[in-house]
Write a protein that holds these residues in place. Structure first.
Motif, PDB file in Angstrom:
ATOM      1  N   VAL A  50      -3.653  -0.225 -11.026  1.00 14.72           N
ATOM      2  CA  VAL A  50      -3.526  -0.259  -9.565  1.00 14.72           C
ATOM      3  C   VAL A  50      -4.654   0.564  -8.955  1.00 14.72           C
ATOM      4  CG1 VAL A  50      -2.076   0.357  -7.602  1.00 14.72           C
ATOM      5  CG2 VAL A  50      -1.033  -0.566  -9.684  1.00 14.72           C
ATOM      6  N   PRO A  51      -5.488  -0.004  -8.100  1.00 19.10           N
ATOM      7  CA  PRO A  51      -6.566   0.757  -7.461  1.00 19.10           C
ATOM      8  C   PRO A  51      -6.001   1.909  -6.633  1.00 19.10           C
ATOM      9  CG  PRO A  51      -6.842  -1.607  -7.096  1.00 19.10           C
ATOM     10  CD  PRO A  51      -5.487  -1.424  -7.685  1.00 19.10           C
ATOM     11  N   GLY A 111      -7.065  -0.302   2.227  1.00 18.27           N
ATOM     12  CA  GLY A 111      -5.967  -0.751   1.378  1.00 18.27           C
ATOM     13  C   GLY A 111      -5.273  -1.974   1.933  1.00 18.27           C
ATOM     14  N   GLU A 153      -4.419   4.184 -11.639  1.00 19.21           N
ATOM     15  CA  GLU A 153      -5.427   3.362 -12.308  1.00 19.21           C
ATOM     16  C   GLU A 153      -5.002   3.016 -13.732  1.00 19.21           C
ATOM     17  OE1 GLU A 153      -9.355   4.951  -9.836  1.00 19.21           O
ATOM     18  OE2 GLU A 153      -8.876   5.816 -11.803  1.00 19.21           O
ATOM     19  N   THR A 156       0.866  -1.185   0.000  1.00 16.77           N
ATOM     20  CA  THR A 156       0.000   0.000   0.000  1.00 16.77           C
ATOM     21  C   THR A 156       0.897   1.228   0.000  1.00 16.77           C
ATOM     22  OG1 THR A 156      -1.812  -1.126   1.144  1.00 16.77           O
ATOM     23  CG2 THR A 156      -1.738   1.292   1.287  1.00 16.77           C
ATOM     24  N   ASN A 200      -2.024  -1.096  -3.996  1.00 17.00           N
ATOM     25  CA  ASN A 200      -3.008  -0.023  -4.043  1.00 17.00           C
ATOM     26  C   ASN A 200      -2.369   1.268  -3.559  1.00 17.00           C
ATOM     27  OD1 ASN A 200      -3.563  -0.080  -0.978  1.00 17.00           O
ATOM     28  ND2 ASN A 200      -4.174  -2.149  -1.598  1.00 17.00           N
TER      29      ASN A 200
END
Length: 572
Positions: free
Chosen positions: A530-531, A547, A526, A488, A554
């Motif tokens: 990747v969120p 996350g 994005e 994260t 993320n």
């Protein structure tokens, strides 16, 4: 930089032995596997093709970064998180040179790594300018400032022993990266050397001298106001248990440097935590009649920017002889911190008649409590509620055993002083102080934790960067996505180089060249698959928890301007 797009005009000068034929690259891979390596970081390159061909016949996991400097940071993070040796494969010339800033961090922090760089063919060596692609006059000389040693391997039969020796040197204190380079034809040419069956690398012993331990014990037994500074060498030497035992026997207050953060329990009654840059702590340490300094040079940050003027005697323990007495005279003990503190601890057990500690009639535990209260009061007087809340919210969201990796950004500078590592580990780029460390190091760490068999969900790590530092490693979003790395990434976006802006405004009344045009980090992440989410500062805790519960990489973006606490070395 890697040359994966090189075309037919730049075809390898060495002859490819063809499929199924063992070459020098096989010896590299076989030796690394025999030594226990599991993962390699890097980028393919023309002269290194023998390495990558051989990996296809071996069992090493390869993590391909997008920039070599980030590959070095990733191998560094892998080693810090797992305690194993980080391994880095580099191409020749630009690729090798691009890694150097990352290697400087590993060298400054004492991270064990084995770096295998390719070289031009043997006939091009010796500073003859043949016009070969990527040719340097002396490539390994470029790495001399950022690695423990450099070796050129000129024949395949020398590869196993050279790698074994490099591994031994990397893990021997003072630990650090070791550089090997192998010419293209040595990697590619067929060999008659049999497969490597075993390899052994044991760290060289680095104990303290007996007479120095005896003298240190004399000083400590008669000390009324002993105190301890625990630097990064304490953690590298795995000396935490001995440090705790010694501190409790002496009833000595302990403060951790940024590199030593986590070496001593944060809420212990003798813990001064990590407020090393506060004048209240400087005053206390100056008043110690015996100060034990472990794994620290008493450098810029630890000395509160060289304002520290100790009045007592200093016992300095460090594995690196160049560090001893480099800033202050004292009883220098060159030794691995773990071995030195274990010896001191045992000797203190046998000693008798220690002086009861008293700080001018005050018990040390009370002094610690009062000193921390003074620091808190100073912070609370500076309109820093947003910063204190922001850091507290991050700490509350991060699981107690999660490892965190911090770039050179204002949040990290806060972390140096206020972060309670708990059962996790705190890692930052304070060794060399370069930008771009946080995210790629976290990628390497997460890969490493998965590799060593951490249970599902517990290999996740946190990276923290500013918008400026994040752009150094933004391309590694592709790496994180490709390998589905559980990391994260918190990006604190203040629209520029925030700490430099603050420094310049403080010094000159205005900032110049610190403001940055930056992307929409959410859309950019994005685009890599990747969120990502953008939240207000007060939402950072919930966003991080979400996350941490997700799969793969993320990103959490917070747009806010954080301030630093007032520098006491300038105001008092």
């Amino acid at each position: 930089m890697g040359d994966v797009t090189a075309g037919a005009a730049a075809a390898p000068a060495a002859k490819n032995p063809g499929p199924g034929v063992r070459n020098g690259g096989d010896l590299v891979v076989e030796t690394l596997e025999a030594l226990g390596a599991k993962t390699v970081f890097g980028i393919p390159g023309q002269h290194a093709l023998g390495l990558f061909d051989a990996m296809g016949r071996g069992n090493l996991q390869f993590v391909s970064s997008r920039v070599e400097n980030n590959s070095a940071f990733a191998a560094d993070g892998y080693s810090r998180a797992t305690g194993e040796v980080g391994v880095l494969f580099l191409s020749t010339g630009p690729g090798a040179l691009t890694s150097l800033a990352g290697l400087q961090e590993a060298y400054a922090t004492g991270v064990p790594m084995v770096v295998v760089a390719s070289q031009i063919p043997l006939e091009g060596l010796g500073a003859r300018r043949k016009g070969m692609l990527h040719q340097l006059d002396d490539q390994k000389a470029s790495a001399a400032n950022v690695t423990k040693s450099q070796r050129l391997i000129q024949h395949a039969s020398g590869i196993p022993s050279a790698i074994q020796d490099a591994w031994t040197e990397a893990i021997s204190s003072p630990q650090g990266p070791v550089w090997l380079e192998i010419p293209q034809n040595v990697l590619l040419d067929p060999i008659m050397v049999p497969p490597v069956e075993d390899a052994l690398a044991e760290a060289a012993d680095n104990p303290p001298r007996v007479e120095l331990v005896r003298e240190a014990v004399k000083w400590l037994q008669s000390a009324e106001r002993p105190a301890i500074i625990a630097g990064g060498g304490t953690r590298r030497g795995r000396a935490e248990k001995s440090l705790l035992s010694i501190a409790e026997k002496l009833r000595a207050p302990v403060i951790c440097t940024p590199g030593g953060n986590g070496a001593f329990p944060w809420n212990h009654e003798l813990a001064l935590q990590s407020w090393i840059e506060d004048r209240y702590m400087t005053d206390l340490l100056e008043d110690a009649d015996v100060l034990v300094v472990i794994g620290s040079s008493l450098g810029e940050v630890t000395s509160n920017y060289f304002t520290f003027e100790p009045r007592g005697r200093i016992i300095q323990i460090d594995a690196e002889p160049r560090v001893l007495e480099s800033n202050r005279p004292g009883l220098g003990i060159r030794a691995d911190a773990g071995q030195a503190l274990a010896a001191l601890d045992e000797a203190l057990d046998a000693g008798a008649g220690r002086t009861a500690p008293t700080w001018h009639g005050k018990p040390p535990e009370e002094l610690v409590k009062e000193s921390l209260a003074k620091v808190r009061a100073r912070l609370e007087s500076q309109d820093l509620s947003k910063e204190l809340t922001f850091m507290a919210d991050i700490r509350e969201a991060v699981p107690a055993d999660m490892q965190t990796f911090w770039d050179m950004t204002i949040a990290a500078y806060w972390g140096w002083s206020c972060w309670d590592a708990r059962e996790g580990q705190f890692h930052s780029a304070q060794g060399a102080g370069g930008l771009g460390f946080g995210f790629p190091a976290a990628i390497g760490a997460a890969v490493g934790l998965e590799t060593v068999g951490r249970p599902a969900g517990s290999a996740r790590v946190l990276a923290v960067s500013g918008d400026g530092s994040s752009m150094y490693s933004i391309s590694e979003l592709a790496t994180a996505r490709q390998h589905n790395v559980p990391v994260t990434w918190l990006i604190v976006d203040d629209g520029g180089y925030g700490i430099l802006r603050e420094y310049m405004v403080g010094a000159f009344g205005k900032a110049t060249a610190t403001e940055l045009a930056r992307p929409d980090f959410v859309k950019l992440a994005e685009a890599f698959g990747v969120p990502a989410v953008k939240v207000a500062p007060e939402g950072v805790g919930d966003a991080l928890k979400a996350g941490f519960a997700a799969d793969g990489p993320n990103v959490v973006v917070v747009e806010t301007l954080l301030k630093m606490f007032a520098p006491t070395h300038l105001t008092e």
